[in-house]
Enzyme design. Sequence first.
Site, PDB file in Angstrom:
ATOM      1  N   SER A 152     -18.589  -2.492 -30.581  1.00  0.00           N
ATOM      2  CA  SER A 152     -18.112  -1.158 -30.242  1.00  0.00           C
ATOM      3  C   SER A 152     -17.527  -0.487 -31.471  1.00  0.00           C
ATOM      4  O   SER A 152     -16.511  -0.940 -32.005  1.00  0.00           O
ATOM      5  CB  SER A 152     -17.046  -1.282 -29.138  1.00  0.00           C
ATOM      6  OG  SER A 152     -16.239  -0.140 -29.128  1.00  0.00           O
TER       7      SER A 152
ATOM      8  N   THR B  43      -8.860 -19.292 -45.153  1.00  0.00           N
ATOM      9  CA  THR B  43      -9.635 -20.265 -44.387  1.00  0.00           C
ATOM     10  C   THR B  43     -10.326 -19.699 -43.136  1.00  0.00           C
ATOM     11  O   THR B  43     -11.113 -20.402 -42.510  1.00  0.00           O
ATOM     12  CB  THR B  43      -8.718 -21.420 -43.943  1.00  0.00           C
ATOM     13  OG1 THR B  43      -7.466 -20.876 -43.515  1.00  0.00           O
ATOM     14  CG2 THR B  43      -8.495 -22.390 -45.066  1.00  0.00           C
TER      15      THR B  43
ATOM     16  N   PRO C 116      -7.006 -24.746 -57.685  1.00  0.00           N
ATOM     17  CA  PRO C 116      -8.359 -24.479 -58.186  1.00  0.00           C
ATOM     18  C   PRO C 116      -9.441 -25.086 -57.299  1.00  0.00           C
ATOM     19  O   PRO C 116      -9.194 -26.050 -56.574  1.00  0.00           O
ATOM     20  CB  PRO C 116      -8.346 -25.207 -59.532  1.00  0.00           C
ATOM     21  CG  PRO C 116      -7.428 -26.372 -59.309  1.00  0.00           C
ATOM     22  CD  PRO C 116      -6.430 -25.973 -58.263  1.00  0.00           C
TER      23      PRO C 116
ATOM     24  N   VAL D  52     -10.130  -6.742 -42.464  1.00  0.00           N
ATOM     25  CA  VAL D  52      -9.601  -7.495 -43.604  1.00  0.00           C
ATOM     26  C   VAL D  52     -10.366  -8.818 -43.667  1.00  0.00           C
ATOM     27  O   VAL D  52     -11.217  -9.079 -42.827  1.00  0.00           O
ATOM     28  CB  VAL D  52      -8.080  -7.764 -43.479  1.00  0.00           C
ATOM     29  CG1 VAL D  52      -7.267  -6.578 -43.943  1.00  0.00           C
ATOM     30  CG2 VAL D  52      -7.704  -8.169 -42.075  1.00  0.00           C
TER      31      VAL D  52
ATOM     32  N   LYS E  50     -14.528 -16.274 -57.415  1.00  0.00           N
ATOM     33  CA  LYS E  50     -13.169 -16.779 -57.181  1.00  0.00           C
ATOM     34  C   LYS E  50     -13.133 -18.267 -57.524  1.00  0.00           C
ATOM     35  O   LYS E  50     -13.880 -19.059 -56.947  1.00  0.00           O
ATOM     36  CB  LYS E  50     -12.811 -16.547 -55.706  1.00  0.00           C
ATOM     37  CG  LYS E  50     -11.503 -17.193 -55.290  1.00  0.00           C
ATOM     38  CD  LYS E  50     -11.154 -16.868 -53.844  1.00  0.00           C
ATOM     39  CE  LYS E  50      -9.942 -17.670 -53.400  1.00  0.00           C
ATOM     40  NZ  LYS E  50      -9.633 -17.504 -51.980  1.00  0.00           N
TER      41      LYS E  50
ATOM     42  N   VAL F  81     -11.355  -5.783 -37.444  1.00  0.00           N
ATOM     43  CA  VAL F  81     -10.025  -5.992 -38.013  1.00  0.00           C
ATOM     44  C   VAL F  81      -9.979  -5.476 -39.468  1.00  0.00           C
ATOM     45  O   VAL F  81      -8.939  -5.040 -39.954  1.00  0.00           O
ATOM     46  CB  VAL F  81      -9.598  -7.479 -37.890  1.00  0.00           C
ATOM     47  CG1 VAL F  81     -10.417  -8.358 -38.818  1.00  0.00           C
ATOM     48  CG2 VAL F  81      -8.128  -7.673 -38.162  1.00  0.00           C
TER      49      VAL F  81
ATOM     50  N   ALA G 115     -11.203 -12.703 -49.005  1.00  0.00           N
ATOM     51  CA  ALA G 115     -11.207 -13.854 -49.904  1.00  0.00           C
ATOM     52  C   ALA G 115     -11.790 -15.059 -49.169  1.00  0.00           C
ATOM     53  O   ALA G 115     -11.483 -15.286 -48.000  1.00  0.00           O
ATOM     54  CB  ALA G 115      -9.783 -14.161 -50.363  1.00  0.00           C
TER      55      ALA G 115
ATOM     56  N   ILE H 282     -12.656 -17.343 -42.596  1.00  0.00           N
ATOM     57  CA  ILE H 282     -14.123 -17.233 -42.622  1.00  0.00           C
ATOM     58  C   ILE H 282     -14.729 -18.632 -42.629  1.00  0.00           C
ATOM     59  O   ILE H 282     -15.752 -18.889 -41.990  1.00  0.00           O
ATOM     60  CB  ILE H 282     -14.590 -16.375 -43.824  1.00  0.00           C
ATOM     61  CG1 ILE H 282     -14.142 -14.922 -43.588  1.00  0.00           C
ATOM     62  CG2 ILE H 282     -16.095 -16.446 -44.006  1.00  0.00           C
ATOM     63  CD1 ILE H 282     -14.422 -13.963 -44.730  1.00  0.00           C
TER      64      ILE H 282
ATOM     65  N   LEU I 115     -11.494 -14.731 -34.794  1.00  0.00           N
ATOM     66  CA  LEU I 115     -10.141 -14.439 -34.330  1.00  0.00           C
ATOM     67  C   LEU I 115     -10.004 -14.596 -32.820  1.00  0.00           C
ATOM     68  O   LEU I 115      -8.896 -14.803 -32.317  1.00  0.00           O
ATOM     69  CB  LEU I 115      -9.746 -13.017 -34.749  1.00  0.00           C
ATOM     70  CG  LEU I 115      -9.760 -12.759 -36.268  1.00  0.00           C
ATOM     71  CD1 LEU I 115      -9.505 -11.291 -36.567  1.00  0.00           C
ATOM     72  CD2 LEU I 115      -8.725 -13.637 -36.968  1.00  0.00           C
TER      73      LEU I 115
HETATM   74  C1  LIG Z   1      -3.934  -9.818 -42.520  1.00  0.00           C
HETATM   75  C2  LIG Z   1      -5.199 -10.612 -42.493  1.00  0.00           C
HETATM   76  C3  LIG Z   1      -5.794 -11.007 -43.689  1.00  0.00           C
HETATM   77  C4  LIG Z   1      -6.943 -11.789 -43.667  1.00  0.00           C
HETATM   78  N1  LIG Z   1      -7.488 -12.229 -44.844  1.00  0.00           N
HETATM   79  C5  LIG Z   1      -8.502 -13.114 -44.808  1.00  0.00           C
HETATM   80  C6  LIG Z   1      -9.056 -13.648 -45.993  1.00  0.00           C
HETATM   81  O1  LIG Z   1      -8.662 -13.309 -47.098  1.00  0.00           O
HETATM   82  N2  LIG Z   1     -10.052 -14.555 -45.880  1.00  0.00           N
HETATM   83  C7  LIG Z   1     -10.538 -14.945 -44.676  1.00  0.00           C
HETATM   84  O2  LIG Z   1     -11.412 -15.816 -44.627  1.00  0.00           O
HETATM   85  N3  LIG Z   1     -10.100 -14.390 -43.545  1.00  0.00           N
HETATM   86  C8  LIG Z   1      -9.094 -13.503 -43.576  1.00  0.00           C
HETATM   87  N4  LIG Z   1      -8.636 -12.958 -42.415  1.00  0.00           N
HETATM   88  C9  LIG Z   1      -9.326 -13.241 -41.178  1.00  0.00           C
HETATM   89  C10 LIG Z   1     -10.587 -12.387 -41.095  1.00  0.00           C
HETATM   90  O3  LIG Z   1     -10.247 -11.019 -41.172  1.00  0.00           O
HETATM   91  C11 LIG Z   1     -11.308 -12.658 -39.799  1.00  0.00           C
HETATM   92  O4  LIG Z   1     -11.462 -14.029 -39.606  1.00  0.00           O
HETATM   93  C12 LIG Z   1     -12.683 -12.037 -39.823  1.00  0.00           C
HETATM   94  O5  LIG Z   1     -12.620 -10.689 -40.176  1.00  0.00           O
HETATM   95  C13 LIG Z   1     -13.347 -12.181 -38.505  1.00  0.00           C
HETATM   96  O6  LIG Z   1     -12.836 -11.293 -37.562  1.00  0.00           O
HETATM   97  P1  LIG Z   1     -13.567 -11.245 -36.189  1.00  0.00           P
HETATM   98  O7  LIG Z   1     -15.000 -10.919 -36.408  1.00  0.00           O
HETATM   99  O8  LIG Z   1     -13.238 -12.474 -35.429  1.00  0.00           O
HETATM  100  O9  LIG Z   1     -12.838 -10.034 -35.431  1.00  0.00           O
HETATM  101  P2  LIG Z   1     -12.958  -8.453 -35.639  1.00  0.00           P
HETATM  102  O10 LIG Z   1     -13.252  -8.069 -37.020  1.00  0.00           O
HETATM  103  O11 LIG Z   1     -11.736  -7.876 -35.010  1.00  0.00           O
HETATM  104  O12 LIG Z   1     -14.216  -8.046 -34.775  1.00  0.00           O
HETATM  105  C14 LIG Z   1     -14.147  -7.938 -33.375  1.00  0.00           C
HETATM  106  C15 LIG Z   1     -15.404  -7.280 -32.863  1.00  0.00           C
HETATM  107  O13 LIG Z   1     -15.379  -7.283 -31.434  1.00  0.00           O
HETATM  108  C16 LIG Z   1     -15.706  -5.991 -30.968  1.00  0.00           C
HETATM  109  N5  LIG Z   1     -15.091  -5.783 -29.668  1.00  0.00           N
HETATM  110  C17 LIG Z   1     -13.837  -6.064 -29.281  1.00  0.00           C
HETATM  111  N6  LIG Z   1     -13.647  -5.689 -28.002  1.00  0.00           N
HETATM  112  C18 LIG Z   1     -14.832  -5.177 -27.576  1.00  0.00           C
HETATM  113  C19 LIG Z   1     -15.265  -4.601 -26.354  1.00  0.00           C
HETATM  114  N7  LIG Z   1     -14.466  -4.440 -25.310  1.00  0.00           N
HETATM  115  N8  LIG Z   1     -16.540  -4.161 -26.282  1.00  0.00           N
HETATM  116  C20 LIG Z   1     -17.385  -4.276 -27.338  1.00  0.00           C
HETATM  117  N9  LIG Z   1     -17.022  -4.804 -28.520  1.00  0.00           N
HETATM  118  C21 LIG Z   1     -15.758  -5.235 -28.626  1.00  0.00           C
HETATM  119  C22 LIG Z   1     -15.153  -5.060 -32.045  1.00  0.00           C
HETATM  120  O14 LIG Z   1     -15.741  -3.784 -31.977  1.00  0.00           O
HETATM  121  C23 LIG Z   1     -15.548  -5.830 -33.296  1.00  0.00           C
HETATM  122  O15 LIG Z   1     -16.896  -5.548 -33.612  1.00  0.00           O
HETATM  123  C24 LIG Z   1      -7.521 -12.144 -42.423  1.00  0.00           C
HETATM  124  C25 LIG Z   1      -6.960 -11.676 -41.235  1.00  0.00           C
HETATM  125  C26 LIG Z   1      -5.803 -10.929 -41.249  1.00  0.00           C
HETATM  126  C27 LIG Z   1      -5.203 -10.460 -39.947  1.00  0.00           C
END
Ligand SMILES: Cc1cc2nc3c(=O)[nH]c(=O)nc-3n(C[C@H](O)[C@H](O)[C@H](O)COP(=O)(O)OP(=O)(O)OC[C@H]3O[C@@H](n4cnc5c(N)ncnc54)[C@H](O)[C@@H]3O)c2cc1C
Length: 510
Positions: free
Chosen positions: A43, A352, A100, A51, A82, A49, A54, A354, A341
């Site tokens: 959606s 960690t 490292p 972010v 990196k 999210v 790394a 990813i 997440l």
């Molecule tokens: C502060 C912070 C820093 C981070 N830094 C790192 C880093 O340096 N290295 C690393 O490996 N990881 C990092 N992470 C973690 C990383 O951001 C996530 O693991 C990664 O982005 C995966 O996110 P995701 O795909 O699980 O969730 P999201 O990116 O939140 O994606 C969720 C998806 O679900 C969809 N969705 C949700 N509800 C619905 C619905 N009702 N209908 C249809 N679609 C829906 C959304 O549209 C979206 O497409 C960090 C996280 C945070 C919070």
Amino acid sequence: MSGEPLPPVKRVVIVGGGTAGWMTAAALSRLTDAGVAVTLIESEEIGTVGVGEATIPSLLDFNRYLGIDEDAFMAATGATFKLGIEFVDWADRGDRYLHPFGIHGRDVHGVKFHQIWLRQSRLAGRMGQVGNVSDYCLANQAAASGRFTRPVPDPAAVLSSFSYAFHFDASLYARFLRGLAEEAGVQRIEGKIVHVDIASDDGCIRAVELADGRRAEGELFIDCSGFRSLLLGDALGVPFTSWQHWLPCDRAVAVPSASTSAPLPYTRATADSAGWRWRIPLQHRVGNGHVYASAFIDDDEATAKILDNLDAPPLDAPRPLRFTAGVRERLWERNCIAIGLAGGFLEPLESTSIHLIQSGITRLMSLFPDTGPAIAERKEYNRLLRQEYEQVRDFVILHYHRTNRTDSDFWNYCRTMAIPTTLEDKIALWRAKGRIIRDQGGLFSDDSWIAVLMGQGLIPQSHDPLADALPIEEAGRFLDHLRDVIARTAAAMPRHIDFIASHCRSDLAA
Ligand SMILES: Cc1cc2nc3c(=O)[nH]c(=O)nc-3n(C[C@H](O)[C@H](O)[C@H](O)COP(=O)(O)OP(=O)(O)OC[C@H]3O[C@@H](n4cnc5c(N)ncnc54)[C@H](O)[C@@H]3O)c2cc1C
């Protein structure tokens, strides 16, 4: 459960199009050749999210599995290389060390290198001559001088003694993978899911329903919906285990800034009074953020701290994020598996998340079920993933707990808190004789533990008696030689910026 035979998995529905969703889709697209339809729903209204820039070296395996051309992927995502993570002010204010992606020295006749180094450094008269253990790690020396080249496969060469990962724009990585997945036959649906249809007989998910009335049915559902945990948490009610008492940081504020200098080949994590700040150099900008514990600092002060510490003016407004460290009790429930997440989150200190996505995908591929709720596969999947989350958790806690900082309530809490017994045992073993016993399937190598334990100021009281088998003078010459070879090899590497320019320069950096 009804007496009806369970339907075979012929339709996989992935909910979510963030990094987790598109990594899963790209990997599972292989299944389309086996007659399995893969659909991803995301959606734009909800977004991602945004972010997660790394990574750690395991991503090399994932990209290789997908047949990704590394230079093309780096150019498309503005990526840099990196070689590790620099920790500033963690053991104490004014301290710094690098974790490292490489090994320290070379083992001799089965004796671990760090034991030889420990023994030599403890000998009267040689103190100061052996230097720091990081002098014997090529990744460390290359990072410190801003240099990079790809390692070579010949195990006899010093250039084989390290690995690397990437800093990249996470949304561009997801877009890159989307291209691969769609090309391989994954169907994408744009829309917002408003209802999850669960069968009353076996409790399995049958379909998800979108706001416009469309319905996506499947036998297996992958929940990549992010912190919402739409399927595993909301619909199936799998409880969340919070680890916040060990990892009290629960908020972050992220903000990009312009690049003002050549990108460093490492992430920087600088400890602050109630958390830490990240600095991730990409080709075209720098990603910055402040991860903090809301019990110890308010949002305005936390935002001011990151803005005050940027190298250049922000390119966007600071973006707040909230989370709780922990994991769902089970990551596979009925016919639903949460990846990313939606399953759990351990703050980004060791980059960690990813990797944990990748691990979920790899284990799903090796345990792919013929029917959604496959009991044996599910049990093993849950055991392996839980174990991995716990191992990563312990490693991250180590950074907070093993500190001498007494300058804030936050650090006093972390320094004195009770820690998991698994970590306590590890520290005790190290403290006595510098021993590290790697957990089965553990992500972090001995060298990672050595770097962080030493970096956090935990020097063992003694060394392994086996190290005494090597004559003192011979060991001294061995260390001198190694240190010299590593310093010369690092100095001969191209500068990181030049390596990028000649292999994978991105148009984004223009
Ligand atoms: C502060 C912070 C820093 C981070 N830094 C790192 C880093 O340096 N290295 C690393 O490996 N990881 C990092 N992470 C973690 C990383 O951001 C996530 O693991 C990664 O982005 C995966 O996110 P995701 O795909 O699980 O969730 P999201 O990116 O939140 O994606 C969720 C998806 O679900 C969809 N969705 C949700 N509800 C619905 C619905 N009702 N209908 C249809 N679609 C829906 C959304 O549209 C979206 O497409 C960090 C996280 C945070 C919070």
